[in-house]
Design an enzyme around this catalytic site. Structure first.
Site, PDB file in Angstrom:
ATOM      1  N   THR A  92     -21.816 -25.244  42.049  1.00  9.79           N
ATOM      2  CA  THR A  92     -20.759 -25.774  42.577  1.00  9.79           C
ATOM      3  C   THR A  92     -20.729 -25.307  44.101  1.00  9.79           C
ATOM      4  O   THR A  92     -20.980 -24.304  44.526  1.00  9.79           O
ATOM      5  CB  THR A  92     -19.679 -25.253  41.933  1.00  9.79           C
ATOM      6  OG1 THR A  92     -19.630 -25.824  40.428  1.00  9.79           O
ATOM      7  CG2 THR A  92     -18.112 -26.017  42.272  1.00  9.79           C
TER       8      THR A  92
ATOM      9  N   GLN B  93     -20.806 -30.997  41.248  1.00  8.22           N
ATOM     10  CA  GLN B  93     -22.028 -31.826  41.204  1.00  8.22           C
ATOM     11  C   GLN B  93     -22.668 -32.237  42.658  1.00  8.22           C
ATOM     12  O   GLN B  93     -22.841 -33.295  42.841  1.00  8.22           O
ATOM     13  CB  GLN B  93     -21.728 -32.929  40.587  1.00  8.22           C
ATOM     14  CG  GLN B  93     -21.133 -32.782  38.902  1.00  8.22           C
ATOM     15  CD  GLN B  93     -21.177 -34.227  38.139  1.00  8.22           C
ATOM     16  OE1 GLN B  93     -21.288 -33.906  36.876  1.00  8.22           O
ATOM     17  NE2 GLN B  93     -21.141 -35.247  38.677  1.00  8.22           N
TER      18      GLN B  93
ATOM     19  N   HIS C 277     -14.899 -26.369  30.093  1.00  7.42           N
ATOM     20  CA  HIS C 277     -13.664 -26.921  29.319  1.00  7.42           C
ATOM     21  C   HIS C 277     -14.023 -28.198  29.006  1.00  7.42           C
ATOM     22  O   HIS C 277     -14.730 -29.077  29.617  1.00  7.42           O
ATOM     23  CB  HIS C 277     -12.480 -26.849  30.596  1.00  7.42           C
ATOM     24  CG  HIS C 277     -11.393 -27.486  30.153  1.00  7.42           C
ATOM     25  ND1 HIS C 277     -11.026 -28.564  29.558  1.00  7.42           N
ATOM     26  CD2 HIS C 277     -10.137 -26.776  30.188  1.00  7.42           C
ATOM     27  CE1 HIS C 277     -10.004 -28.632  29.205  1.00  7.42           C
ATOM     28  NE2 HIS C 277      -9.211 -27.846  29.556  1.00  7.42           N
TER      29      HIS C 277
ATOM     30  N   ARG D 290     -25.814 -43.547  34.178  1.00  9.52           N
ATOM     31  CA  ARG D 290     -24.959 -42.097  33.462  1.00  9.52           C
ATOM     32  C   ARG D 290     -23.706 -42.638  32.591  1.00  9.52           C
ATOM     33  O   ARG D 290     -23.445 -42.037  31.565  1.00  9.52           O
ATOM     34  CB  ARG D 290     -24.537 -41.112  34.431  1.00  9.52           C
ATOM     35  CG  ARG D 290     -25.528 -40.256  34.836  1.00  9.52           C
ATOM     36  CD  ARG D 290     -24.997 -39.066  35.526  1.00  9.52           C
ATOM     37  NE  ARG D 290     -24.458 -39.312  36.825  1.00  9.52           N
ATOM     38  CZ  ARG D 290     -25.180 -39.545  37.872  1.00  9.52           C
ATOM     39  NH1 ARG D 290     -26.463 -39.140  37.971  1.00  9.52           N
ATOM     40  NH2 ARG D 290     -24.634 -39.723  39.183  1.00  9.52           N
TER      41      ARG D 290
ATOM     42  N   TYR E  10     -22.558 -41.879  28.883  1.00 10.93           N
ATOM     43  CA  TYR E  10     -21.451 -41.245  28.363  1.00 10.93           C
ATOM     44  C   TYR E  10     -20.799 -42.049  27.161  1.00 10.93           C
ATOM     45  O   TYR E  10     -20.078 -41.822  26.392  1.00 10.93           O
ATOM     46  CB  TYR E  10     -20.313 -41.193  29.655  1.00 10.93           C
ATOM     47  CG  TYR E  10     -20.751 -40.210  30.653  1.00 10.93           C
ATOM     48  CD1 TYR E  10     -21.882 -39.224  30.275  1.00 10.93           C
ATOM     49  CD2 TYR E  10     -20.623 -40.414  31.930  1.00 10.93           C
ATOM     50  CE1 TYR E  10     -22.484 -38.296  31.483  1.00 10.93           C
ATOM     51  CE2 TYR E  10     -21.220 -39.656  32.999  1.00 10.93           C
ATOM     52  CZ  TYR E  10     -21.895 -38.613  32.746  1.00 10.93           C
ATOM     53  OH  TYR E  10     -22.447 -37.765  33.801  1.00 10.93           O
TER      54      TYR E  10
ATOM     55  N   TYR F 121     -19.737 -27.798  26.988  1.00 14.35           N
ATOM     56  CA  TYR F 121     -19.759 -26.706  27.767  1.00 14.35           C
ATOM     57  C   TYR F 121     -18.547 -26.312  28.506  1.00 14.35           C
ATOM     58  O   TYR F 121     -18.008 -27.468  29.289  1.00 14.35           O
ATOM     59  CB  TYR F 121     -21.186 -26.027  28.340  1.00 14.35           C
ATOM     60  CG  TYR F 121     -21.272 -26.652  29.749  1.00 14.35           C
ATOM     61  CD1 TYR F 121     -21.976 -27.966  29.482  1.00 14.35           C
ATOM     62  CD2 TYR F 121     -20.950 -26.201  30.807  1.00 14.35           C
ATOM     63  CE1 TYR F 121     -22.175 -28.514  30.802  1.00 14.35           C
ATOM     64  CE2 TYR F 121     -21.171 -26.644  32.029  1.00 14.35           C
ATOM     65  CZ  TYR F 121     -21.962 -27.906  32.055  1.00 14.35           C
ATOM     66  OH  TYR F 121     -22.392 -28.674  33.497  1.00 14.35           O
TER      67      TYR F 121
END
Ligand SMILES: C[S@@+](CC[C@H](N)C(=O)[O-])C[C@H]1O[C@@H](n2cnc3c(N)ncnc32)[C@H](O)[C@@H]1O
Length: 275
Positions: free
Chosen positions: A242, A173, A101, A73, A77, A99
């Protein structure tokens, strides 16, 4: 600092559901930027962005890089950030949209802003409405009442962290909890059991925890499922879940510190209050 170089970056958040949660300023940048670069998973939000942007670059496919041997990942990024930077270097006003903040559990925008500023470009972030903002509103939990600790589930698992079970705990997550490869987009009940066992050092196993999912479109209602902590390994966890762990114990007065405060000379404590 003055920026003479053409090329500018503005990172904006679209809120959890764009209808009503996108700020007027973020919308104005989306409409006027030369290019909108975005990783917005909701297809309605994506379509709306594509329709109003002058040019639109979608970063979502970059997640497929995780299927490549040796990539994870973090490579994704970095590649997303590099794409944003390429557009800035081309002299464009770039609006990077995420999406929620753009800077909360969203390292791409932080990476891109840091890199852009290091190269002398103007770069800024506008706040957006995050999942945490929505959960405070939907669940009626005021972080001020007990204090709040917020961290990523795997980070909690793999590092020595001190929990305070008299505070509200938010774990982000949980759907990838315990994935050490940083490649997967799921977890297993065995990994979740490890998470539960670690949480059980501070929380009773029958403590009521909440699986929270903010509504992502106006017709949805939020998911707010209360389960026992022990049942987490068999719960359904989605990419947008969450884990909310309310305080398990009441605050205990720190009498020693209260005594110290009371023992301060009256004039000094008054001076502190007016400083
Ligand atoms: C990469 S972070 C993105 C957070 C986002 N930038 C924000 O401001 O909320 C992804 C995690 O955010 C949380 N999340 C995302 N969408 C959510 C939703 N609709 N409801 C609740 N939590 C959500 C989940 O913990 C998810 O695993």
């Amino acid at each position: 600092m003055t920026h003479t170089k053409p090329g500018k970056l503005i990172c904006v958040g679209t809120g959890m559901r764009m209808a009503g949660q996108l700020t007027p300023l973020a919308r104005s940048y989306i409409e006027t930027a030369d290019v909108v670069v975005a990783a917005v998973p909701n297809r309605f939000a994506r379509k709306w962005l594509q329709d109003i942007a002058k040019q639109y670059i979608c970063l979502l496919d970059y997640y497929d890089d995780c299927d490549i041997e040796g990539k994870n990942r973090h490579d994704t990024y970095r590649r997303m950030s590099a794409t944003i930077l390429d557009e800035v270097r081309a002299g464009k006003t770039v609006c990077a949209a995420f999406y929620g903040h753009p800077g909360i559990f969203a390292c791409i925008s932080h990476m891109a802003i840091k890199a852009a500023r290091a190269e002398g470009f103007s770069a800024e972030m506008l706040p957006g409405i995050s999942a945490e903002d929505c959960l405070v509103a939907d669940l009626g939990l005021d972080p001020g009442a007990t204090g709040m600790v917020s961290m990523e589930a795997t980070q909690f698992m793999i590092f020595e962290r001190r929990l305070d079970p008299t505070a509200l705990l938010i774990l982000w997550q949980p759907y990838i909890a315990g994935d050490l490869t940083r490649k997967r987009f799921d977890t297993t009940s065995a990994r979740l059991q490890v998470l539960v066992d670690k949480l059980a050092r501070d929380y009773p196993l029958d403590h009521a925890v909440i699986l929270y999912e903010a509504a992502t479109n106006p017709l949805e209602t939020p998911r707010m499922d209360t389960i026992r902590l022990r049942d987490l390994p068999t719960a359904t966890l989605n990419g947008i879940t969450t884990l909310v762990i309310p305080a398990a114990f009441t605050l205990q007065r720190d009498q020693a510190t209260v005594d110290l405060l009371n023992a301060l000379p009256q004039a000094e404590s008054e001076a502190m209050q007016t400083a």
